[in-house]
Design a protein around this motif. Structure first.
Motif, mmCIF file in Angstrom:
data_model
loop_
_atom_site.group_PDB
_atom_site.id
_atom_site.type_symbol
_atom_site.label_atom_id
_atom_site.label_comp_id
_atom_site.label_asym_id
_atom_site.label_seq_id
_atom_site.Cartn_x
_atom_site.Cartn_y
_atom_site.Cartn_z
ATOM 1 N N PHE A 1 62.308 -32.047 45.546
ATOM 2 C CA PHE A 1 61.905 -31.489 44.117
ATOM 3 C C PHE A 1 63.048 -31.913 43.345
ATOM 4 O O PHE A 1 64.331 -31.845 43.588
ATOM 5 C CB PHE A 1 61.672 -30.052 44.196
ATOM 6 N N PHE A 2 62.872 -32.303 41.966
ATOM 7 C CA PHE A 2 64.079 -32.631 41.143
ATOM 8 C C PHE A 2 63.823 -31.968 39.906
ATOM 9 O O PHE A 2 62.853 -31.200 39.440
ATOM 10 C CB PHE A 2 63.962 -34.055 40.803
ATOM 11 N N GLY A 3 65.016 -31.830 39.154
ATOM 12 C CA GLY A 3 64.952 -31.260 37.684
ATOM 13 C C GLY A 3 64.509 -29.780 37.718
ATOM 14 O O GLY A 3 64.931 -28.769 38.513
ATOM 15 N N GLN A 4 63.763 -29.522 36.813
ATOM 16 C CA GLN A 4 63.303 -28.317 36.277
ATOM 17 C C GLN A 4 62.736 -27.548 37.479
ATOM 18 O O GLN A 4 62.617 -26.475 37.595
ATOM 19 C CB GLN A 4 62.717 -28.117 34.764
ATOM 20 N N LEU A 5 61.889 -28.539 38.072
ATOM 21 C CA LEU A 5 60.920 -28.066 38.859
ATOM 22 C C LEU A 5 61.665 -27.354 40.424
ATOM 23 O O LEU A 5 61.464 -26.199 40.922
ATOM 24 C CB LEU A 5 60.093 -29.349 39.550
ATOM 25 N N LEU B 1 54.851 -34.931 38.024
ATOM 26 C CA LEU B 1 54.822 -36.221 38.705
ATOM 27 C C LEU B 1 54.993 -36.389 39.901
ATOM 28 O O LEU B 1 55.881 -35.414 40.708
ATOM 29 C CB LEU B 1 55.568 -37.200 37.735
ATOM 30 N N CYS B 2 54.686 -37.394 40.613
ATOM 31 C CA CYS B 2 54.935 -37.418 42.074
ATOM 32 C C CYS B 2 55.153 -38.781 42.807
ATOM 33 O O CYS B 2 54.610 -40.064 42.122
ATOM 34 C CB CYS B 2 53.492 -37.047 42.929
ATOM 35 N N ALA B 3 55.921 -38.991 43.412
ATOM 36 C CA ALA B 3 56.536 -40.316 44.146
ATOM 37 C C ALA B 3 56.103 -40.069 45.589
ATOM 38 O O ALA B 3 56.645 -39.459 46.252
ATOM 39 C CB ALA B 3 57.802 -40.715 43.764
ATOM 40 N N LEU B 4 55.570 -41.173 46.010
ATOM 41 C CA LEU B 4 55.258 -41.279 47.485
ATOM 42 C C LEU B 4 56.065 -42.297 47.984
ATOM 43 O O LEU B 4 55.884 -43.522 47.748
ATOM 44 C CB LEU B 4 53.794 -41.536 47.945
ATOM 45 N N PHE C 1 58.352 -34.459 44.100
ATOM 46 C CA PHE C 1 57.636 -33.769 42.775
ATOM 47 C C PHE C 1 58.606 -33.742 41.798
ATOM 48 O O PHE C 1 60.038 -33.166 42.105
ATOM 49 C CB PHE C 1 56.895 -32.652 43.321
ATOM 50 N N PHE C 2 58.272 -33.936 40.559
ATOM 51 C CA PHE C 2 59.433 -33.885 39.668
ATOM 52 C C PHE C 2 58.542 -33.724 38.085
ATOM 53 O O PHE C 2 57.505 -34.272 37.984
ATOM 54 C CB PHE C 2 60.314 -35.000 39.431
ATOM 55 N N PRO C 3 59.289 -32.990 37.105
ATOM 56 C CA PRO C 3 58.640 -33.181 35.693
ATOM 57 C C PRO C 3 58.989 -34.481 35.320
ATOM 58 O O PRO C 3 59.601 -35.523 35.573
ATOM 59 C CB PRO C 3 59.747 -32.054 35.068
ATOM 60 N N PRO C 4 58.340 -34.871 34.009
ATOM 61 C CA PRO C 4 58.395 -35.941 33.032
ATOM 62 C C PRO C 4 59.869 -36.213 32.955
ATOM 63 O O PRO C 4 60.640 -35.485 32.828
ATOM 64 C CB PRO C 4 57.851 -35.864 31.916
ATOM 65 N N VAL C 5 60.276 -37.642 32.878
ATOM 66 C CA VAL C 5 61.697 -38.096 33.030
ATOM 67 C C VAL C 5 62.392 -37.999 31.620
ATOM 68 O O VAL C 5 61.622 -38.011 30.984
ATOM 69 C CB VAL C 5 62.050 -39.394 33.638
ATOM 70 N N THR C 6 63.602 -37.499 31.686
ATOM 71 C CA THR C 6 64.352 -37.655 30.512
ATOM 72 C C THR C 6 65.977 -38.238 30.387
ATOM 73 O O THR C 6 66.729 -37.646 29.845
ATOM 74 C CB THR C 6 64.524 -35.963 29.926
ATOM 75 N N GLY C 7 65.871 -39.351 30.937
ATOM 76 C CA GLY C 7 67.136 -40.157 30.938
ATOM 77 C C GLY C 7 67.147 -40.915 29.564
ATOM 78 O O GLY C 7 66.727 -40.843 28.737
#
Lengths: 152, 97
Positions: B21-25, B68-71, B90-96
């Motif tokens: 899991f990444f970011g806010q999630l 969002l999900c990456a396999l 699993f992660f929220p929409p990206v904000t880079g």
């Protein structure tokens, strides 16, 4: 053609990056670079720092893929992308995109395409730190709209 | 690195899946990674639902928001299949940028 992708906590020198793009390069007449700096994101609310997180491994692959897509659309001989992660204070450099091409229009467009795709697709997440609190930055629709001009 | 090539073809799809899991999630779930044992191949949406059954308070973040999900480090839709040895993020929409 060469592509350099770096995700790092360290700062970078735009001069050195520009030098590397120009060095031993007799074919390209155009070098375009973009540097993004940490600024106050929220409506002027005293942001003191940004925290950048990413998905190691996937991010580098995505940036490589974005650079390759740019090379299929424009004649870009060299592409360099650097994105920093970790804690960054206001005014610090956060992202660098540099491209070379025979002609300036391809270089300008290629660099802009890379930034627009990076913002929408690369697995980075920003968190703003205020004096007493912090807040994850929400995805911006305007970034998504910026992609539309590259869709055919 | 996906361990898909290590799976014995005679075996079932049973084994473990690495979940990130990444970011806010990550912050909201209070979890950055976990290992989940699965008995058979299942869709990403079914996998998410299994996680929610085990952690009911995750529902609001995993199933009711734009996640969002990456396999195996490729962006994926919820009907794609997860098997043992996979890495699922699993992660929220990206904000880079």
């Amino acid at each position: 053609m060469s592509i350099s992708i770096k995700v790092q906590t360290m700062d970078f020198s735009v001069g050195e990056q520009h030098g590397a793009l120009c060095s031993d390069n007799k074919s390209d007449g155009a070098v375009v670079t973009f540097t993004g700096l940490v600024r106050e994101f929220s409506s002027g609310d005293n942001v003191i720092a940004l925290e950048l997180e990413h998905y190691p491994g996937m991010t580098e692959q995505l940036l490589q893929s974005i650079a390759e897509q740019a090379q299929t659309r424009w004649q870009l001989a060299r592409i360099s992308i650097i994105h920093r992660v970790g804690y960054l204070a206001l005014g610090e450099q956060i992202v660098f995109v540099g491209v070379t091409s025979r002609h300036r229009q391809a270089a300008f467009e290629g660099a802009q395409f890379i930034m627009d795709y990076l913002k929408n697709h690369a697995t980075f997440w920003k968190k703003e730190h205020f004096k007493d609190s912090s807040n994850w930055v929400e995805f911006k629709q305007s970034d998504k709209q910026a992609l539309n001009k590259w869709k055919k | 690195m996906a361990a898909g090539s290590e799976i014995n073809l005679n075996d079932t799809a049973a084994g473990h899946v690495n979940v990130l899991f990444f970011g806010q999630l990550k912050e909201r779930l209070k979890c950055d990674k976990l290992t989940v044992d699965i008995a058979h191949t299942l869709s990403i949406s079914a996998f998410k639902h299994m996680l929610v059954e085990q952690n009911p308070h995750w529902q609001a973040w995993l199933e009711e928001r734009d996640v969002l999900c990456a396999l195996n480090q490729t962006m994926s839709s919820s009907d794609e299949l997860v098997k043992a040895g996979d890495e699922l993020a699993f992660f929220p929409p990206v904000t880079g940028g």
